[in-house]
Design a protein around this motif. Structure first.
Motif, PDB file in Angstrom:
ATOM      1  N   LEU A 159       0.850  -1.192   0.000  1.00 34.60           N
ATOM      2  CA  LEU A 159       0.000   0.000   0.000  1.00 34.60           C
ATOM      3  C   LEU A 159       0.885   1.240   0.000  1.00 34.60           C
ATOM      4  O   LEU A 159       1.914   1.272   0.690  1.00 34.60           O
ATOM      5  CB  LEU A 159      -0.912   0.037   1.230  1.00 34.60           C
ATOM      6  N   VAL A 160       0.469   2.246  -0.764  1.00 35.45           N
ATOM      7  CA  VAL A 160       1.216   3.500  -0.810  1.00 35.45           C
ATOM      8  C   VAL A 160       0.253   4.660  -0.601  1.00 35.45           C
ATOM      9  O   VAL A 160      -0.748   4.774  -1.307  1.00 35.45           O
ATOM     10  CB  VAL A 160       1.942   3.683  -2.163  1.00 35.45           C
ATOM     11  N   SER A 161       0.542   5.488   0.378  1.00 34.48           N
ATOM     12  CA  SER A 161      -0.182   6.758   0.509  1.00 34.48           C
ATOM     13  C   SER A 161       0.829   7.858   0.232  1.00 34.48           C
ATOM     14  O   SER A 161       1.858   7.628  -0.400  1.00 34.48           O
ATOM     15  CB  SER A 161      -0.809   6.889   1.895  1.00 34.48           C
ATOM     16  N   ASN A 162       0.583   9.058   0.716  1.00 34.77           N
ATOM     17  CA  ASN A 162       1.543  10.127   0.457  1.00 34.77           C
ATOM     18  C   ASN A 162       2.662  10.192   1.493  1.00 34.77           C
ATOM     19  O   ASN A 162       3.781  10.556   1.171  1.00 34.77           O
ATOM     20  CB  ASN A 162       0.835  11.483   0.365  1.00 34.77           C
ATOM     21  N   THR A 163       2.384   9.824   2.727  1.00 28.96           N
ATOM     22  CA  THR A 163       3.412   9.898   3.769  1.00 28.96           C
ATOM     23  C   THR A 163       3.607   8.557   4.481  1.00 28.96           C
ATOM     24  O   THR A 163       4.206   8.506   5.540  1.00 28.96           O
ATOM     25  CB  THR A 163       3.039  10.981   4.814  1.00 28.96           C
ATOM     26  N   GLN A 164       3.125   7.471   3.871  1.00 33.10           N
ATOM     27  CA  GLN A 164       3.261   6.161   4.515  1.00 33.10           C
ATOM     28  C   GLN A 164       3.228   5.059   3.465  1.00 33.10           C
ATOM     29  O   GLN A 164       2.486   5.137   2.493  1.00 33.10           O
ATOM     30  CB  GLN A 164       2.125   5.957   5.524  1.00 33.10           C
ATOM     31  N   VAL A 165       4.043   4.019   3.670  1.00 30.03           N
ATOM     32  CA  VAL A 165       4.137   2.900   2.742  1.00 30.03           C
ATOM     33  C   VAL A 165       4.097   1.599   3.555  1.00 30.03           C
ATOM     34  O   VAL A 165       4.706   1.505   4.627  1.00 30.03           O
ATOM     35  CB  VAL A 165       5.437   2.949   1.912  1.00 30.03           C
ATOM     36  N   THR A 166       3.383   0.607   3.022  1.00 29.55           N
ATOM     37  CA  THR A 166       3.306  -0.701   3.669  1.00 29.55           C
ATOM     38  C   THR A 166       3.919  -1.747   2.745  1.00 29.55           C
ATOM     39  O   THR A 166       3.584  -1.815   1.569  1.00 29.55           O
ATOM     40  CB  THR A 166       1.845  -1.073   3.984  1.00 29.55           C
ATOM     41  N   ALA A 191      -6.579  17.118   6.672  1.00 24.24           N
ATOM     42  CA  ALA A 191      -5.265  16.806   6.107  1.00 24.24           C
ATOM     43  C   ALA A 191      -5.259  15.531   5.290  1.00 24.24           C
ATOM     44  O   ALA A 191      -4.251  15.196   4.677  1.00 24.24           O
ATOM     45  CB  ALA A 191      -4.238  16.697   7.231  1.00 24.24           C
ATOM     46  N   GLY A 192      -6.386  14.807   5.251  1.00 19.94           N
ATOM     47  CA  GLY A 192      -6.406  13.545   4.520  1.00 19.94           C
ATOM     48  C   GLY A 192      -5.422  12.570   5.135  1.00 19.94           C
ATOM     49  O   GLY A 192      -5.407  12.354   6.350  1.00 19.94           O
ATOM     50  N   SER A 193      -4.557  11.979   4.319  1.00 21.87           N
ATOM     51  CA  SER A 193      -3.554  11.044   4.843  1.00 21.87           C
ATOM     52  C   SER A 193      -2.173  11.678   4.929  1.00 21.87           C
ATOM     53  O   SER A 193      -1.170  10.994   5.105  1.00 21.87           O
ATOM     54  CB  SER A 193      -3.505   9.792   3.962  1.00 21.87           C
ATOM     55  N   VAL A 194      -2.098  13.004   4.792  1.00 10.93           N
ATOM     56  CA  VAL A 194      -0.812  13.711   4.843  1.00 10.93           C
ATOM     57  C   VAL A 194      -0.366  13.884   6.290  1.00 10.93           C
ATOM     58  O   VAL A 194      -1.132  14.334   7.142  1.00 10.93           O
ATOM     59  CB  VAL A 194      -0.923  15.087   4.155  1.00 10.93           C
ATOM     60  N   TYR A 195       0.897  13.528   6.540  1.00  6.55           N
ATOM     61  CA  TYR A 195       1.488  13.752   7.856  1.00  6.55           C
ATOM     62  C   TYR A 195       2.222  15.090   7.842  1.00  6.55           C
ATOM     63  O   TYR A 195       2.943  15.408   6.898  1.00  6.55           O
ATOM     64  CB  TYR A 195       2.472  12.638   8.198  1.00  6.55           C
TER      65      TYR A 195
END
Length: 564
Positions: free
Chosen positions: A122-129, A218-222
């Motif tokens: 999984l890839v978001s903007n500030t996190q990856v699994t 902020a959505g998924s932005v850290y």
């Protein structure tokens, strides 16, 4: 003497094999010695499970069995060997010693480990699994370039939900490169091929923007800090925030504001987002509390602020029981300076919410807050004795008093349908399960038959009347002078919840269909051969007339019940 060590899952003894001349030297391969083997299901990226081996047997990474490792199994039928390199060939051979102490080996069996099966899950903007698959690794290295220069060890955390590993603090819209580092069964360090992933773009958004305030998400932005300014270069900071979701108020209408986030990435470097902007509105729509009966609702909204120069449509979006139900365009009421829409019929056993919005150039300009509402309970009316064979209700089904319009129902509809009601091949539904009056009011209330409507028409005088601001007709009995008021509720056509003819038109269903048969289409598009036309009554001038038009069972009309 050179020693090679093997690390085994089941605790196999680690020994060294000496490749030297003298006693114990391998004299060659023997065709009389069976070779070990491994099924494909017993092979992963970093391990193999070997069967049919002697104790000990040999493992090497070359077919010549140079620098092979001699493995003792302890008499086990199967042995799992780990710390192997993915996508690599390994060779295993059984060993036999003759009566003279000389050792012979079988012809080696070749086994290829599977390729790397670790991957980005999984890839978001500030996190990856990451899913690590069956790959053995000591650590993961990550860099911002394909050459892996300046790479650091990734700080991974367990992701229990996906049985995976999680990496945080990546930068949005950035390409990263990664590989794994591991040590094989001989103690040699090796690296996987270089892989890459690109994080998603910034997905921050506004839940709403009005003339003077906004709600930011902020959505998924850290980030560690969020700043807002009235300057495009962020030179005049008006406020800062650290929350993921917050409200800012006290802004000026029709004004552009700018915002930017700040955070620390996986390399420990502080970075800032691009500068984004938004504009407060000239005006905003406000959702007002709906006016409800037991079957209908009047949705209402008003415009706050300066809408001069704007061309817009006010629309209401309605949800029922948490799911989208219908959207309605509003009409303007100059007398109250509000916008409204009457929903002709609604299900009484549901919960609703309504949100008003304005549409400009096919886009939403302003969205009001959502208001939850439920309908009133059904109220059975007073039974008015008109000196006829039945008594007539003092108001319509769905109303609570004579001047309320009530619901506009299809013939045989008992659930306030949004489309054509179920096709009813029944000559008379009065008093049956398909009778909306019986279903909602209970007791002995039911829809009137054609004959009962005809009796009412023949024995009453009709006069136009406005009752508490509602246009309609007063029917006065020529027998005992009692009367009932019937409002001009209008009608609704196929597949529509919106009303036409309100204030000018009145049509009422009987519970009687004609005996005319033909092919009939139901709301699902299926055709049936059966009853096709339904008797209804309407006002023409000062007369109560009847009609039996084609397809008229598909029109939403008022229901005025009767009882004994």
């Amino acid at each position: 003497m050179k020693k090679i060590y093997a690390s085994l899952l089941i605790g196999i003894a680690l020994i060294s094999l000496t490749a030297c001349q003298g006693d114990g030297e391998f004299y060659g391969h023997s065709p009389y010695i069976n070779s070990p083997y491994a099924n494909s299901k017993d092979v992963s990226a970093s391990s193999i499970t070997v069967s049919g081996m002697t104790d000990p047997f040999m493992l090497a990474d070359n077919i010549d069995m140079d620098e092979a490792t001699e493995i003792y199994t302890g008499g086990s039928y199967e042995t799992t060997i780990s710390n192997l390199r993915p996508n690599s060939f390994y060779y295993v051979a059984n060993i036999k010693t003759d009566e003279f102490g000389s050792k012979y080996i079988s012809y080696p069996s070749a086994i290829q480990t599977k390729d790397y099966d670790d991957k980005v899950l999984l890839v978001s903007n500030t996190q990856v699994t990451f899913s690590m698959g069956t790959v053995d690794y000591d650590k993961m290295l990550i860099a911002d370039n394909a050459n892996m220069s300046g790479a650091i060890e990734a700080e991974l955390h367990d992701d229990a939900e996906h049985s995976a590993k999680e990496l945080s603090c990546t930068r949005p819209n950035t390409t990263y490169y990664w590989l794994t580092e591991a040590t094989d069964y001989r103690g040699i360090t090796y690296h996987s091929p270089v892989n890459s992933f690109t994080t998603k773009d910034w997905d921050m958004y506004f839940e709403y923007i009005t003339t003077t305030e906004m709600m930011f998400n902020a959505g998924s932005v850290y980030y560690t800090k969020w700043s807002i300014s009235d300057k495009a270069d962020m030179s005049n900071i008006l406020a800062t925030q650290t929350s993921k979701r917050f409200r800012v108020w006290g802004m000026t209408p029709n004004t552009t504001y700018y915002y930017q986030t700040e955070a620390t990435d996986i390399f420990g470097l502080v970075y800032k987002s691009p500068i984004f902007s938004f504009k407060t509105l000239d005006y905003e729509v406000e959702t007002l509390e709906p006016e409800v009966t037991s079957a209908t609702a009047r949705l209402k909204a008003k415009i706050n602020g300066n809408s001069t120069g704007h061309s817009f449509t006010v629309r209401f979006e309605v949800n029922r029981n948490g799911s989208y139900y219908h959207a309605f365009n509003a009409q303007y009421d100059a007398q109250t300076d509000t916008y409204y829409c009457d929903i002709a019929v609604m299900n009484n056993n549901s919960s609703y919410s309504v949100t008003a919005e304005t549409i400009e150039n096919y886009k939403t300009y302003s969205t009001g807050k959502s208001i939850d509402f439920t309908l009133d309970t059904h109220h059975s009316a007073e039974a008015i004795d008109m000196g006829l064979s039945v008594k007539w209700a003092s108001w319509n089904v769905g109303a609570r008093k004579p001047e309320e319009y009530g619901g506009l129902y299809y013939y045989g509809d008992t659930e306030a349908a949004t489309a054509i009601g179920e096709w009813k091949n029944q000559y008379n539904i009065s008093g049956t399960y398909n009778d909306i009056a019986r279903r909602t009011w209970g007791g002995s209330w039911r829809m009137p038959t054609y004959d009962e409507f005809k009796e009412l028409s023949d024995n009453c005088s009709v006069a136009n009347e406005t009752l508490n601001g509602v246009a309609g007709y007063r029917l006065t009995s020529n027998i005992n002078s009692n009367s009932i008021f019937i409002p001009c509720a209008g009608i609704r056509a196929n597949y529509s919840l919106e009303v036409t003819g309100r204030g000018t038109t009145t049509e009422l269903y009987s519970g009687t269909a004609s005996d005319y048969y033909r092919w009939v289409e139901d709301k699902y598009g299926s055709t049936h051969y059966g009853l096709y036309q339904v008797w209804y009554f309407y006002f023409s001038g000062t007369y109560l007339s009847s009609s039996i038009g084609i397809n008229n069972y598909q029109i939403g009309r008022s229901i005025r019940p009767v009882c004994p």
